[in-house]
Each structure stands twice: as C-alpha cells, then as structure tokens.
Scaffold this motif. Structure first.
Motif, PDB file in Angstrom:
ATOM      1  N   LEU A  56     -31.845  86.515  11.171  1.00  8.73           N
ATOM      2  CA  LEU A  56     -31.119  85.261  11.401  1.00  8.73           C
ATOM      3  C   LEU A  56     -31.959  84.324  12.261  1.00  8.73           C
TER       4      LEU A  56
ATOM      5  N   SER B  74     -31.568  80.699  14.080  1.00  5.24           N
ATOM      6  CA  SER B  74     -30.424  79.872  14.466  1.00  5.24           C
ATOM      7  C   SER B  74     -30.877  78.786  15.427  1.00  5.24           C
TER       8      SER B  74
ATOM      9  N   ASN C 117     -26.837  87.776   9.906  1.00  3.90           N
ATOM     10  CA  ASN C 117     -25.935  86.622   9.821  1.00  3.90           C
ATOM     11  C   ASN C 117     -25.217  86.458  11.165  1.00  3.90           C
TER      12      ASN C 117
ATOM     13  N   PRO D  65     -27.889  80.194   9.594  1.00  5.92           N
ATOM     14  CA  PRO D  65     -26.491  80.587   9.841  1.00  5.92           C
ATOM     15  C   PRO D  65     -25.572  80.415   8.628  1.00  5.92           C
TER      16      PRO D  65
END
Ligand code: FE2
Length: 429
Positions: free
Chosen positions: A48, A50, A379, A13
């Motif tokens: 991404l 996370s 992102n 992140p």
C-alpha cells in the motif's frame, strides 16, 4: 524522460496499482505503468502506498511529559488539566522543544507528516508558543505543523487568557482555539465561542475549538459554534474537537443539531483513544463510551477527522504517534465495521484530516508534493488491522525513513512456518 525516484507497483488506497514518478520534490507522474529512467527505482509491488498520515488534533507542548511532576491518578480530564497546571510553571523553552522534536522523530518514522497541535497560551511567558513556533520552522522540510492558540484554562476563567490568545496570534499562531465547556458558566462558554469566532473572522483564520468535551447531555457549545460559523461566514474553516457530550445528548436534540453542523460546514474531530479513556469516568454501569456520533455525522455529510490528542502526557499514559492506532480504536468505538466504513476510518486519518487542516499540497496526484508512506499491507483495511509496518516514508521527494519487512519464523516441532499476517479474501468466483 528521467526522474529522481520511481516507485514501481504500489497499491493506492482505492485499490488500483500505480507507478509514481518523482522529480524536484513533487509527484511528476502517477499512472499504471511508467517506464523511464530514474536516479533510484524502488520496487514496492503489492504494498500500500498512501498519502501520509495526518493528525488534526494534538498537544505537542505536553507530549512526552508523562510522570512530570506526577501521573494522573483519577484518569479524568479535570485532573489532567490540574496536573498540567502544576507542570506549566516548571516548563522550560529547551525542554518543550526537545520533547516536541523527539515526538516529531516518532511521527516522521510512522509516516505522520502533518499535525495540528493546540498550544496552551495560559502561561504569560508564552514559552510553549515560542518553542513550538521554532519547532515548526525546524521541521518544515518534513512535517507540516499547524498551531492553534489554545486558552487551556478558559478564555474568561483565566485572567490573562484573552490577551495571551491575541499575543499568540500576533506571533504567528495559525488557528484560533477555545474551551467553552471549561469556562465558569454555560453563558461564559457561549460568549467565548462568539468572541473567538469573531477574532478568527477579523484575522481571516481558521477555528478549532475543544467543544463540549464532557459527558453533560446539556452542553450546547457546538450549536453556538455552528451558529457563529454561519453568522460570520466562516463555513469550511471551523472544526469542533471532541464533541463528546453529543454521545449523551437527547436523540431529538441531536436530530436538530446535526443538520445545523452540516449546514455550517463545521468539521468534527473526535479523538477516540482519549475520548474512550477520559469520558464516562463518573458512570457506574452501563458506562458511556464518550465518543461523539461519528456514523451519524458522516450520514449528514459532516466532515470528520480522527485525532490523536495525546501521547504520554497528563491525560494519556500511552501512544506511539501511530494514526493507525487511532483509526483502529475509532473503528471499534464507532462500530464502523463494514468494508466501506473501515476504509472511511482510514480516510479520517489521512485525506479527511488533511482537508480539515486545509492542506492544499497534499495527496497522491501529479503536481502535488511528494509526501507519502509505503506500508506492509495490501489495502487500507489491512493497514488498520495490522497497524502495518511503515516500510518507507518519503517527505518532499526524499526518503526519510526505511524499515525492513520483519517476518517471523515459527519453529514448533512438526510445524515450521514463516508467519505472514497479510490476508487475501478468497475470490468467490
Ligand atoms: Fe485536546
């Protein structure tokens, strides 16, 4: 050195690229390049990765009951409470459990691996409490479920709520809840905040109260919550959920209130999808948004986590267990559109909410439990914009959900293309 699983090339992140090595259900190493053997090597280059989504405010005893026994015609909080009151005597242990488990399947598939759910204790059978305590155990290997004893009909307004709250806590419910704005009078609401905080202090528990969930600019229960938090030394263990009245409060009063909340380290849990639909129903135009003052609270250093509150129940007719929907709505209603603010909104459905729930084993760090989600986005901002597909969900080091990327082929005469909605901002240099 050998690992169970090695994830290669994910984007964290914060924008850095990292490989993540997993062994025995934990993150063994996380660094820019790990060359090692592993039982499975998974290429997530450019995607991404996370920590999982966290929902700090939910009602799992009511979820997926939409239409039972009827739908909420006015769309108000109060009709929702009335409707839930009609459904409550009809609930069975099996039905509550079945709906909760079905919801948890949705949650797991969306990378939502930690949920704080309020559970109504204003049913002398405590049927939902017992059902959700069983659910909590059954899903413990993939979802952290935290229960809040919630006297939905009012600690004093309902004749057995006080006793039932204690019974629920004795059964193992984790957090003390409340609903001061629903008590008969402001004074009763205030007294309920005091008593519930005292119960939490005695038992060493956290507090999470539905607080000032109205459009009434004079609702003052969060002030009392901050006061009791200070008085009883509960700093960092208390959250005020909703706080919608703050939207309508006088600006001078709010300028006094926010520092008091910050000083008491009381966290705030707005529920954007629900606040924007339930509040302001008595307004003509202009119509209030009914969400609390999120950017202002953040400026004062108050911890904020966005909750989902409801999915397909007496209060809300939509919902998919997607915390990116919650962040998306929160971002819009709070007008948090700068890059920094948008990233903040992502944190409010991940790390910030995890901190509110006190999840110590949460996060993408060596030594922490290997819980994570891989998204078809580059992102966090893009994840919110796209409500991005979850390509993979891992819980305790095991892949529990996978989904293929699903590109769409455009086939218009003279214009054929594979649609890729991911976007790179042009580099001005
Ligand atoms: Fe709620």
């Amino acid at each position: 050195m050998s690992f169970d699983t090695l994830l290669k090339g994910g984007v964290l992140p914060d924008g850095t690229t990292a490989d993540i090595a997993i062994r025995d259900g934990r993150i063994a190493a996380i660094s820019p390049a790990i060359e090692a053997e592993a039982g499975e090597i998974i290429d997530i280059t450019g995607d991404l990765v996370s920590p999982p989504f966290v929902d700090p405010h939910f009602h799992m005893d009511a979820t997926l009951s939409y239409g039972l026994p009827r739908i909420n015609a006015s769309g108000t909080l109060l009709e929702g409470i009335g409707l839930w009151g009609e459904l409550k005597p009809l609930l069975t242990h099996e039905a509550v459990k079945e709906r909760a488990l079905a919801y948890c399947d949705w949650a797991a598939s969306m990378g939502l691996l930690a949920i704080r759910t309020h559970v109504d204790v204003c049913d002398d059978r405590l049927l939902a409490v017992e059902a959700l305590l069983e659910v909590k155990k059954e899903i413990a290997h993939y979802i952290d479920l935290q229960l809040v004893a919630f006297p939905q009909d009012g600690l004093y307004r309902s004749s057995t709520a006080r006793e039932n709250t204690i019974r629920a806590l004795d059964l193992g419910v984790d957090v003390v809840g409340g609903i001061p704005h629903f008590e008969r009078t402001m004074a009763d609401g205030r007294a309920s905040v005091t008593e519930l905080c005292e119960i939490a202090a005695e038992r060493g528990l956290m507090v999470d109260m539905h607080c000032d969930e109205t459009d009434d600019p004079l609702s003052r229960h969060v002030e009392q919550l901050a006061y009791e938090t200070q008085r009883l030394g509960l700093q960092g263990r208390v959250a005020g959920s909703h706080l919608t009245s703050m939207h309508s409060m006088d600006n001078y009063y709010v300028s006094k209130l926010l520092p008091l909340i910050a000083e008491a380290e009381v966290a705030a849990i707005p529920n954007p999808l629900i606040n924007i639909t339930l509040q302001g129903r008595h307004d003509t135009y202009p119509k209030r948004r009914g969400m609390t003052r999120v950017p202002e609270m953040l400026k004062h250093g108050i911890r904020v986590g966005f909750g989902q509150d409801c999915v397909l129940d007496p209060w809300y007719s939509l919902g998919t267990a997607d915390m990116l929907d919650v962040a998306f709505m929160g971002l819009h209603v709070a007008q948090m559109t700068s890059p920094e603010d948008m990233r903040r909104c992502y944190e409010m459905v991940t790390t910030e909410s995890a901190a509110i729930m006190g999840l110590e084993d949460y996060g993408l760090e060596a030594g922490k439990r290997a819980d994570l989600v891989v998204l078809d986005a580059g992102n966090p901002i893009e994840a919110i914009r796209l409500r991005a597909t979850r390509l993979m969900v891992m819980a305790r080091g095991k892949v529990i959900a996978r989904r293929e990327r699903s590109p769409m082929r455009l086939d218009i005469p003279g214009r054929k293309a594979d649609i890729d909605r991911r976007f790179r901002i042009a580099d001005p240099s």
